[in-house]
Design a protein around this motif. Sequence first.
Motif, mmCIF file in Angstrom:
data_model
loop_
_atom_site.group_PDB
_atom_site.id
_atom_site.type_symbol
_atom_site.label_atom_id
_atom_site.label_comp_id
_atom_site.label_asym_id
_atom_site.label_seq_id
_atom_site.Cartn_x
_atom_site.Cartn_y
_atom_site.Cartn_z
ATOM 1 N N ASN A 117 0.856 -1.184 0.000
ATOM 2 C CA ASN A 117 0.000 0.000 0.000
ATOM 3 C C ASN A 117 0.891 1.233 0.000
ATOM 4 O OD1 ASN A 117 0.737 0.544 2.836
ATOM 5 N ND2 ASN A 117 -0.512 -1.278 3.264
ATOM 6 N N LYS A 118 0.300 2.400 0.129
ATOM 7 C CA LYS A 118 1.093 3.627 0.035
ATOM 8 C C LYS A 118 2.176 3.702 1.104
ATOM 9 C CE LYS A 118 -2.189 6.476 2.670
ATOM 10 N NZ LYS A 118 -3.060 7.683 2.624
ATOM 11 N N ASP A 119 1.909 3.151 2.287
ATOM 12 C CA ASP A 119 2.903 3.204 3.357
ATOM 13 C C ASP A 119 4.069 2.261 3.081
ATOM 14 O OD1 ASP A 119 1.416 5.079 4.817
ATOM 15 O OD2 ASP A 119 0.204 3.501 5.734
ATOM 16 N N THR A 120 3.770 1.027 2.645
ATOM 17 C CA THR A 120 4.855 0.082 2.372
ATOM 18 C C THR A 120 5.585 0.447 1.081
ATOM 19 O OG1 THR A 120 3.201 -1.424 1.408
ATOM 20 C CG2 THR A 120 3.879 -1.844 3.675
ATOM 21 N N ILE A 121 4.866 1.023 0.123
ATOM 22 C CA ILE A 121 5.520 1.481 -1.104
ATOM 23 C C ILE A 121 6.513 2.594 -0.784
ATOM 24 C CG2 ILE A 121 5.132 2.717 -3.283
ATOM 25 C CD1 ILE A 121 2.513 1.101 -3.554
ATOM 26 N N GLN A 181 -0.845 4.941 -7.974
ATOM 27 C CA GLN A 181 -0.316 6.217 -7.507
ATOM 28 C C GLN A 181 1.215 6.174 -7.432
ATOM 29 O OE1 GLN A 181 -2.013 7.557 -3.795
ATOM 30 N NE2 GLN A 181 -0.497 9.168 -3.511
ATOM 31 N N GLY A 182 1.741 5.057 -6.912
ATOM 32 C CA GLY A 182 3.188 4.902 -6.825
ATOM 33 C C GLY A 182 3.858 4.864 -8.192
ATOM 34 N N ILE A 183 3.218 4.206 -9.159
ATOM 35 C CA ILE A 183 3.756 4.160 -10.524
ATOM 36 C C ILE A 183 3.782 5.564 -11.119
ATOM 37 C CG2 ILE A 183 3.381 3.289 -12.862
ATOM 38 C CD1 ILE A 183 2.037 0.816 -11.557
ATOM 39 N N ARG A 184 2.703 6.307 -10.926
ATOM 40 C CA ARG A 184 2.623 7.672 -11.465
ATOM 41 C C ARG A 184 3.693 8.583 -10.852
ATOM 42 N NH1 ARG A 184 -3.970 8.062 -11.422
ATOM 43 N NH2 ARG A 184 -4.295 7.390 -13.575
ATOM 44 N N GLN A 185 4.050 8.304 -9.613
ATOM 45 C CA GLN A 185 5.053 9.117 -8.929
ATOM 46 C C GLN A 185 6.481 8.685 -9.272
ATOM 47 O OE1 GLN A 185 3.819 8.577 -4.848
ATOM 48 N NE2 GLN A 185 2.252 10.190 -4.960
ATOM 49 N N GLY A 186 6.611 7.667 -10.124
ATOM 50 C CA GLY A 186 7.928 7.234 -10.575
ATOM 51 C C GLY A 186 8.685 6.374 -9.587
ATOM 52 N N GLY A 217 -3.977 -11.229 -6.106
ATOM 53 C CA GLY A 217 -4.091 -9.840 -6.501
ATOM 54 C C GLY A 217 -4.300 -8.892 -5.341
ATOM 55 N N ALA A 218 -5.095 -9.299 -4.357
ATOM 56 C CA ALA A 218 -5.452 -8.393 -3.264
ATOM 57 C C ALA A 218 -4.330 -8.202 -2.251
ATOM 58 C CB ALA A 218 -6.714 -8.890 -2.566
ATOM 59 N N LEU A 219 -3.184 -8.806 -2.470
ATOM 60 C CA LEU A 219 -2.020 -8.469 -1.640
ATOM 61 C C LEU A 219 -1.597 -7.028 -1.897
ATOM 62 C CD1 LEU A 219 0.227 -11.656 -2.099
ATOM 63 C CD2 LEU A 219 -1.214 -11.094 -0.135
ATOM 64 N N VAL A 220 -1.981 -6.514 -3.063
ATOM 65 C CA VAL A 220 -1.576 -5.172 -3.486
ATOM 66 C C VAL A 220 -2.802 -4.278 -3.599
ATOM 67 C CG1 VAL A 220 -0.455 -3.824 -5.299
ATOM 68 C CG2 VAL A 220 0.367 -6.140 -4.770
ATOM 69 N N ASP A 221 -2.742 -3.117 -2.971
ATOM 70 C CA ASP A 221 -3.783 -2.110 -3.147
ATOM 71 C C ASP A 221 -3.564 -1.470 -4.518
ATOM 72 O OD1 ASP A 221 -5.199 0.376 -3.190
ATOM 73 O OD2 ASP A 221 -5.345 0.309 -1.008
ATOM 74 N N SER A 222 -4.403 -1.797 -5.469
ATOM 75 C CA SER A 222 -4.174 -1.390 -6.852
ATOM 76 C C SER A 222 -4.177 0.124 -7.026
ATOM 77 C CB SER A 222 -5.236 -2.008 -7.764
ATOM 78 O OG SER A 222 -5.168 -3.412 -7.725
ATOM 79 N N GLU A 223 -5.097 0.815 -6.361
ATOM 80 C CA GLU A 223 -5.163 2.268 -6.491
ATOM 81 C C GLU A 223 -3.875 2.915 -5.988
ATOM 82 O OE1 GLU A 223 -7.276 4.000 -8.024
ATOM 83 O OE2 GLU A 223 -9.028 2.709 -8.254
ATOM 84 N N GLU A 224 -3.348 2.415 -4.884
ATOM 85 C CA GLU A 224 -2.137 2.999 -4.325
ATOM 86 C C GLU A 224 -0.894 2.555 -5.101
ATOM 87 O OE1 GLU A 224 -2.270 2.465 -0.059
ATOM 88 O OE2 GLU A 224 -4.141 3.618 0.068
ATOM 89 N N LEU A 225 -0.960 1.370 -5.726
ATOM 90 C CA LEU A 225 0.113 0.965 -6.637
ATOM 91 C C LEU A 225 0.150 1.909 -7.832
ATOM 92 C CD1 LEU A 225 2.278 -1.034 -7.700
ATOM 93 C CD2 LEU A 225 0.400 -2.328 -8.754
#
Length: 329
Positions: free
Chosen positions: A215-219, A244-249, A234-242
């Motif tokens: 999630n955003k904290d572990t990312i 967001q992390g991809i967009r932030q580079g 799949g649900a091991l990963v919060d897709s929305e926050e993933l």
Amino acid sequence: MKILFYDAATYDVESFEKELNHFPDIEIIYHEVDISPKTVSLAQGCDAICAFVNSDLSAPVLEKLAAINIRLVLLRCAGFNNIDLEKANELGITVLRVPGYSPEAVAELAITLALAVNRHVHKSYIKVRENNFSLVGLTGVNFHGKTAGIIGTGKIGAAMCRICRGFGMRVIAYDMYPNKELEFVEYMSLADVLKQSDLISLHCPLTDETYHMINKDTIAQMKDDVILVNTSRGALVDSEELIQGIRQGKFFGVGLDVYEEEGDNVFENREDELLQHSITARLLSFPNVIITSHQGFLTREALAAISRTTLQNAVDYENRTIHEANQVK
């Protein structure tokens, strides 16, 4: 024993028919449709049903199965988060699965995804098909000498650890129950694995504790330019926050064989449809993301093992039932 197979693909039929030669007392009826409250009736007159990893085995479906006297549910997969086990137990329905079929099959796909997204194989393939032989945008990194962080070191995670070691990587891991056979692996806290890893690969079951563990904290704890691979659930990963992390580079690359929302897509041909407002479509829009269709299990060896174990589970259940019926009370 007569077994109704739901969601049977061509490869299921081929692999199970080969194994049936060794199980002459079993008859299989194959159906392409998956199980649902509307399709339960197809199993009327059968002794058991066989379902797959995304099949709907919720309480309403199980109640309908019990009503037509189905007492055995065979899962031709390792995962069982799609079935209401409490309700199955209440209804007297036995659930049997395939806990281990070919750990190497899944681990080999995990490293394939990591390598492909690292060396931009998906982009290079498309470029060359269009006669574009430029190398611009295809630079990767060496895995040799880097650190692989494996989250979950059961059979599949252990296989991934050995593969990464073969690449000359330092292998660190997080698991509540360290695998004593992996003497070369450094076990540490999840936070430390996230902070130190150049490659992070997920190999743990989906539980209340592991739901959205990425999630955003572990990312935020991960290295910049990390590669993330998920071939587990799949649900091991919060897709929305993933996203967001991809967009932030944050990520050099992401490889997913499983992902949230896959239930409507996995194993289906939707090439003529528009995936509007879709997590999947958004993930596919990123040039450093590769998504495959839950195919970690899809090798000849794994399919043979799944077929053999599933059929043996049916035989073992029937033999146990006969034995209990013959016991003197």
